[in-house]
Design a protein around this motif. Sequence first.
Motif, PDB file in Angstrom:
ATOM      1  N   GLU A 169      53.051  56.625  44.559  1.00 54.39           N
ATOM      2  CA  GLU A 169      52.033  57.107  43.733  1.00 54.39           C
ATOM      3  C   GLU A 169      50.822  55.965  43.063  1.00 54.39           C
ATOM      4  OE1 GLU A 169      54.775  56.992  39.471  1.00 54.39           O
ATOM      5  OE2 GLU A 169      52.769  57.589  38.542  1.00 54.39           O
ATOM      6  N   ASP A 170      50.756  54.382  43.071  1.00 55.27           N
ATOM      7  CA  ASP A 170      49.534  53.767  43.318  1.00 55.27           C
ATOM      8  C   ASP A 170      48.259  54.206  44.219  1.00 55.27           C
ATOM      9  OD1 ASP A 170      51.066  50.556  42.331  1.00 55.27           O
ATOM     10  OD2 ASP A 170      50.444  52.527  41.751  1.00 55.27           O
ATOM     11  N   ALA A 171      49.124  54.434  45.564  1.00 54.89           N
ATOM     12  CA  ALA A 171      48.631  55.052  46.722  1.00 54.89           C
ATOM     13  C   ALA A 171      47.114  55.832  46.455  1.00 54.89           C
ATOM     14  CB  ALA A 171      49.063  55.077  47.781  1.00 54.89           C
ATOM     15  N   VAL A 172      48.578  56.756  46.029  1.00 52.73           N
ATOM     16  CA  VAL A 172      47.013  58.636  45.844  1.00 52.73           C
ATOM     17  C   VAL A 172      46.083  58.716  44.262  1.00 52.73           C
ATOM     18  CG1 VAL A 172      47.582  61.219  44.667  1.00 52.73           C
ATOM     19  CG2 VAL A 172      49.112  60.214  46.129  1.00 52.73           C
ATOM     20  N   GLN A 173      47.344  57.086  43.478  1.00 53.37           N
ATOM     21  CA  GLN A 173      45.499  57.283  42.559  1.00 53.37           C
ATOM     22  C   GLN A 173      44.612  56.591  43.023  1.00 53.37           C
ATOM     23  OE1 GLN A 173      47.093  57.212  38.450  1.00 53.37           O
ATOM     24  NE2 GLN A 173      46.910  54.940  38.508  1.00 53.37           N
ATOM     25  N   ASP A 174      44.788  55.431  43.626  1.00 48.99           N
ATOM     26  CA  ASP A 174      44.208  54.419  43.770  1.00 48.99           C
ATOM     27  C   ASP A 174      42.935  55.233  45.112  1.00 48.99           C
ATOM     28  OD1 ASP A 174      45.455  51.660  44.489  1.00 48.99           O
ATOM     29  OD2 ASP A 174      44.762  52.982  42.990  1.00 48.99           O
ATOM     30  N   ALA A 175      43.950  56.387  45.665  1.00 49.84           N
ATOM     31  CA  ALA A 175      42.989  57.586  46.871  1.00 49.84           C
ATOM     32  C   ALA A 175      42.079  58.582  46.454  1.00 49.84           C
ATOM     33  CB  ALA A 175      43.706  58.009  47.370  1.00 49.84           C
ATOM     34  N   ARG A 177      44.546  53.396  51.709  1.00 48.62           N
ATOM     35  CA  ARG A 177      45.138  52.589  51.255  1.00 48.62           C
ATOM     36  C   ARG A 177      46.673  52.246  51.038  1.00 48.62           C
ATOM     37  NH1 ARG A 177      44.936  49.387  48.628  1.00 48.62           N
ATOM     38  NH2 ARG A 177      45.800  49.157  46.574  1.00 48.62           N
ATOM     39  N   CYS A 178      47.096  53.096  52.153  1.00 45.68           N
ATOM     40  CA  CYS A 178      49.076  52.664  52.066  1.00 45.68           C
ATOM     41  C   CYS A 178      48.948  51.875  52.877  1.00 45.68           C
ATOM     42  CB  CYS A 178      49.883  54.471  52.978  1.00 45.68           C
ATOM     43  SG  CYS A 178      49.853  55.089  51.862  1.00 45.68           S
TER      44      CYS A 178
END
Lengths: 188, 179
Positions: free
Chosen positions: A52-58, A86-87
């Motif tokens: 979730e963090d990865a996708v949001q940041d990306a 990001r991942c």
Amino acid sequence: MNGVGSSGQDEWTLVTRAQDGDLEAFGALVDHYSPKLFRFAMRLLFNRADAEDAVQDAALQAWRKLPDLEDPDAFSAWIYRITRNRCSEIQRVAARRATDPWDPTEMPEASDHRPNPQSQVETGEALAELEQLIQGLSDDLRACWVLAELEEMTYQEIAEIVGTTRSTVRGRIARARAQLAKGMAEWQ
Amino acid sequence: MAVERLACGRDPDDVWEGLDRGPDEHERECPTCRAARESMIKVRDATLTMRERNDAPELAPPVNLASSIKSLARVQVRRDRTFSVVRDDAGELTTSEWAVVQTVRRALDPIEEIRVQRVRISQTSSGGLALTILIIISFGQRVPKVADEVRAVAEHELRRQLRQAVERVDVRVGDIREW
């Protein structure tokens, strides 16, 4: 040019409008891409919160940097690449943080991917075994293999996402496959 | 880096490619190839199952992921410069960059021979408005004629809607395509 979203506007139109600051156009892109990017991130990170963090940041990085994207047709590869990077970053931080990689409290959620009890036991166990083996692949091999076999992308698309050549992608997929085959052979 | 060949000299890629057909003569006889096919078939089948589960709930994002991204993007407004549109004795009218971009885009929408890629606004040293419009043109058009039309439409619409005289309009053709 692909169709995206309920309005059926093609991706090129949405990307170029979003580049000029159109939040609605960006929203349509988010609606279309976030499920796919989340699935991709899950297969790299095996952890919902991290994915979730990865996708949001990306996505937010994409929003900030969209004006710099020269070729709107390259949007898909571009946003997958940002997500992948990001991942990798999240994995690096997690690796530094973990004291014991096999500490059960740090165990990635792959162990929660238990086979559906209704499905054939053999299929379920083979699936679980493959998931474990995929997790054991190196970052580079796993990313290429996931994009090829689970997201069904071409070598060219994958090369653009991971930032290398087609032949390197081909080599990585072949090595991943060899490792997975070896693992499956040893399993039963 | 090439993958190691199997002990019998076969390329594992070839074995993989040949999984859907039955084993060929060599593969039937060769224990290495037989073993390779067997393990690759397991990989292939389990992979297919995984692919079929692409839409499974455990791989679906949290329901609020898309909306939180959009909310955060809204907060990170990238450009919101304002431009002085009219300044006279009655006062000053300013408009946002976004309003100008939207006005131009909407005005150019009906022109079928082009697609608007980008609209950039800047202010000239004398305080006037300068536009750069990046377009793609459909194959077979006379580029200077189309560029002139784009310029004329943009200028007219801005004058009409925002009472803004444009000091300069650059039309750039990024690509020529068939559609």
